[in-house]
Write a protein that holds these residues in place. Structure first.
Motif, mmCIF file in Angstrom:
data_model
loop_
_atom_site.group_PDB
_atom_site.id
_atom_site.type_symbol
_atom_site.label_atom_id
_atom_site.label_comp_id
_atom_site.label_asym_id
_atom_site.label_seq_id
_atom_site.Cartn_x
_atom_site.Cartn_y
_atom_site.Cartn_z
ATOM 1 N N MET A 1 0.859 -1.204 0.000
ATOM 2 C CA MET A 1 0.000 0.000 0.000
ATOM 3 C C MET A 1 0.884 1.240 0.000
ATOM 4 N N PRO A 2 0.683 2.206 -0.957
ATOM 5 C CA PRO A 2 1.530 3.394 -1.012
ATOM 6 C C PRO A 2 1.361 4.259 0.221
ATOM 7 N N GLU A 3 2.473 4.899 0.589
ATOM 8 C CA GLU A 3 2.435 5.773 1.763
ATOM 9 C C GLU A 3 1.597 7.012 1.467
ATOM 10 N N GLN A 4 0.703 7.349 2.391
ATOM 11 C CA GLN A 4 -0.171 8.500 2.196
ATOM 12 C C GLN A 4 0.606 9.786 2.439
ATOM 13 N N GLY A 5 0.410 10.774 1.552
ATOM 14 C CA GLY A 5 1.086 12.053 1.700
ATOM 15 C C GLY A 5 0.462 12.899 2.789
ATOM 16 N N PRO A 6 1.000 14.087 3.003
ATOM 17 C CA PRO A 6 0.456 14.965 4.043
ATOM 18 C C PRO A 6 -0.936 15.447 3.687
ATOM 19 N N ASN A 7 -1.685 15.825 4.696
ATOM 20 C CA ASN A 7 -3.007 16.399 4.468
ATOM 21 C C ASN A 7 -2.882 17.728 3.745
ATOM 22 N N ALA A 8 -3.919 18.095 3.012
ATOM 23 C CA ALA A 8 -3.893 19.378 2.305
ATOM 24 C C ALA A 8 -3.806 20.532 3.304
ATOM 25 N N ILE A 9 -4.681 20.500 4.315
ATOM 26 C CA ILE A 9 -4.732 21.577 5.311
ATOM 27 C C ILE A 9 -4.826 20.963 6.707
ATOM 28 N N GLU A 10 -4.058 21.518 7.635
ATOM 29 C CA GLU A 10 -4.218 21.191 9.046
ATOM 30 C C GLU A 10 -4.352 22.495 9.819
ATOM 31 N N VAL A 11 -5.437 22.636 10.531
ATOM 32 C CA VAL A 11 -5.671 23.810 11.370
ATOM 33 C C VAL A 11 -5.560 23.340 12.819
ATOM 34 N N ARG A 12 -4.649 23.941 13.566
ATOM 35 C CA ARG A 12 -4.394 23.502 14.936
ATOM 36 C C ARG A 12 -4.649 24.647 15.919
ATOM 37 N N GLU A 13 -5.704 24.499 16.709
ATOM 38 C CA GLU A 13 -6.011 25.441 17.791
ATOM 39 C C GLU A 13 -6.033 26.895 17.286
ATOM 40 N N ALA A 14 -6.603 27.116 16.113
ATOM 41 C CA ALA A 14 -6.580 28.450 15.498
ATOM 42 C C ALA A 14 -7.567 29.395 16.186
ATOM 43 N N VAL A 15 -7.060 30.578 16.511
ATOM 44 C CA VAL A 15 -7.864 31.632 17.133
ATOM 45 C C VAL A 15 -7.718 32.894 16.293
ATOM 46 N N LYS A 16 -8.838 33.613 16.118
ATOM 47 C CA LYS A 16 -8.785 34.908 15.452
ATOM 48 C C LYS A 16 -9.544 35.928 16.288
ATOM 49 N N ARG A 17 -8.834 36.995 16.674
ATOM 50 C CA ARG A 17 -9.444 38.072 17.449
ATOM 51 C C ARG A 17 -9.365 39.378 16.674
ATOM 52 N N TYR A 18 -10.420 40.158 16.802
ATOM 53 C CA TYR A 18 -10.431 41.544 16.317
ATOM 54 C C TYR A 18 -10.680 42.406 17.556
ATOM 55 N N GLY A 19 -9.625 42.927 18.150
ATOM 56 C CA GLY A 19 -9.784 43.666 19.399
ATOM 57 C C GLY A 19 -10.289 42.737 20.489
ATOM 58 N N ASP A 20 -11.414 43.095 21.100
ATOM 59 C CA ASP A 20 -11.992 42.276 22.165
ATOM 60 C C ASP A 20 -12.908 41.170 21.643
ATOM 61 N N PHE A 21 -13.175 41.178 20.328
ATOM 62 C CA PHE A 21 -14.092 40.185 19.747
ATOM 63 C C PHE A 21 -13.308 38.981 19.235
#
Length: 363
Positions: free
Chosen positions: A1-21
Motif C-alpha cells: 500500500m503506497p504511503e499517504q502524503g500529508p493532508n492538504a490543510i491542518e488547522v491547529r487550535e486556530a484563534v482569530k481576534r479583532y480587538g476584544d471580539f
C-alpha cells in the motif's frame, strides 16, 4: 500500500481576534488532499474568516495552519499554492473571457501564447470554449461564475477556496452549478474548500462538512453522518428539517432510553453517553422518518390529530397534534406509489416512527 502524503490543510487550535471580539475559538480540523470540504454555518459564524486565514488574507492570532505539512503563517498570499473564487466573480469587464482566464497566468510569468493555450484548456473544462471572445457583460450569471472558476483553476493550485460562489445565482442555476462544481473537483483532483450557509448545498457536494456556530466547530463528518446523527441541538436544527422535542429520560434498558414527551407519550431510542436517567434533554426526529396510519403499528406509535397538510411540491408535510403533547411534522412523498394515504385535518391518526429515527442530543 503506497504511503499517504500529508493532508492538504491542518488547522491547529486556530484563534482569530479583532480587538476584544473573538471570531474563531480554537478551531482544530484536518482537510485531506483531493477532498471536497465544506465550512457550513450561519452568517457571522467564522467560516469566511477561517477561509481567509488559509488564503493568507487574515493573520492567525493564535494557533497554526499547515499546508501540505508546511507551516504557512509567514507565507504571503501570492506565495501560497491556493486560489480563491469570490461571490462577485471579480472579472475584468474590458477583457474577453479568454483574456480574463489568461491574465493570472501571465502575471505568474507564463508567455502570452502559453497562457492563452492553458486558458483555452480551462474554458474547455468548464464548457465555455465557444464564448472565449465575448466580454463578461455578454454572459449570464452562471457563465460568469464558470469563467471565474476557470481563471482560478488555470494556475493548477493545490487548494481552491470558494467563498459562497453560488449565492448570487437563482435556485435552478445554483442546483446545476452544485453538480458542476463537484464534477470539476473530481476531474481536476484539486482540494476544494467551500464556504456556504446553505445546508442543501453542503449536503449535495461535500465529502465532509464542518458545521460552525459562533466561532466554534460544532460537528465534523461526512454529510450523511451529520444529517442522520447530529451531535447537538444546533446541528440537528440547522441541517435540514427536524422535530425537536423536549424529553425526560425515564429509564435505560439494554442500551435503549425510554423517554417521556409529556401527555403520557413515550418514545424509545438509543441511549447516549453522558445522558442518564432523569435527564431533561432534546430529541431529534426527522419528518421523513415518520409515517401516519389510522391504527397503531408494530413500530412505536403516538396517537394524535391531524392539524393541516401543507403541499410543498415533491412532498406533503402533515402537522399532527398529540393530545397534551408536542406537534409532529411528518413528511410524505407526493407520489401514488406505496399506497400512502393523506389524512384530512381533524382526522384521528397514529404517528409511527422508523427504527432508529429518534436521536437524543447531548446539548
Amino acid at each position: 500500500m503506497p504511503e499517504q502524503g500529508p493532508n492538504a490543510i491542518e488547522v491547529r487550535e486556530a484563534v482569530k481576534r479583532y480587538g476584544d471580539f473573538t471570531a474563531l475559538k480554537r478551531i482544530t480540523l484536518t482537510i485531506e488532499d483531493n477532498e471536497f470540504f465544506t465550512l457550513l454555518g450561519p452568517s457571522g459564524c467564522g467560516k469566511t474568516t477561517l477561509l481567509r486565514m488559509i488564503a493568507g488574507f487574515e493573520d492567525v492570532t493564535e494557533g497554526e495552519i499547515f499546508l501540505f505539512g508546511e507551516e504557512i503563517e509567514n507565507l504571503p498570499p501570492n506565495k501560497r499554492p491556493v486560489n480563491t473564487v469570490f461571490q462577485n466573480y471579480a472579472l475584468f469587464p474590458h477583457l474577453t473571457v479568454l483574456d480574463n482566464v489568461a491574465f493570472g497566468l501571465e502575471m505568474r510569468g507564463a508567455s502570452k501564447p502559453e497562457a492563452r493555450t492553458q486558458a483555452g484548456e480551462m474554458l474547455e473544462l468548464v464548457q465555455l470554449s465557444q464564448f472565449a471572445g465575448r466580454k463578461p457583460s455578454q454572459l449570464s450569471g452562471g457563465q460568469q461564475q464558470r469563467v471565474a472558476l476557470a481563471r482560478a483553476l488555470a494556475p493548477k493550485p493545490k487548494v481552491l477556496l470558494l467563498d459562497e460562489p453560488l449565492s448570487a445565482l437563482d435556485l435552478k442555476l445554483r442546483k446545476a452549478m452544485q453538480l458542476e462544481l463537484k464534477h470539476l473537483q473530481r476531474e481536476t483532483g484539486i482540494t476544494f474548500i467551500f464556504v456556504t450557509h446553505d445546508q442543501e448545498e453542503a449536503l449535495t457536494m461535500s465529502d465532509r462538512i464542518a458545521v460552525m456556530s459562533a466561532g466554534e466547530l460544532q460537528q465534523l463528518g461526512e454529510a450523511r453522518d451529520i444529517y442522520e446523527r447530529p451531535r447537538n441541538m444546533f446541528v440537528a436544527d440547522f441541517i435540514g428539517e427536524t422535530n425537536l422535542l423536549d424529553v425526560s429520560v425515564d429509564a435505560i434498558r439494554d442500551g435503549r432510553a425510554i423517554c417521556h414527551l409529556g401527555g403520557g407519550h413515550e418514545l424509545t431510542c438509543n441511549a447516549v453517553d453522558g445522558i442518564g436517567i432523569g435527564a431533561h434533554v432534546h430529541m431529534s426526529v426527522r419528518p421523513e422518518r415518520l409515517f401516519i396510519s389510522d391504527a397503531p403499528t408494530e413500530s412505536e406509535s403516538l396517537k394524535g390529530t391531524v392539524v393541516e397538510n401543507v403541499f410543498v411540491g415533491t412532498d406533503i408535510t402533515t402537522i399532527v397534534d398529540l393530545a397534551d403533547g408536542p406537534n409532529f411534522s411528518v413528511r410524505t412523498s407526493n407520489s401514488d406509489r406505496g399506497n400512502k394515504r393523506i389524512f384530512e385535518a381533524g382526522a384521528p391518526v397514529f404517528v409511527n416512527m422508523e427504527l432508529g429515527a429518534a436521536r437524543l442530543l447531548v446539548d
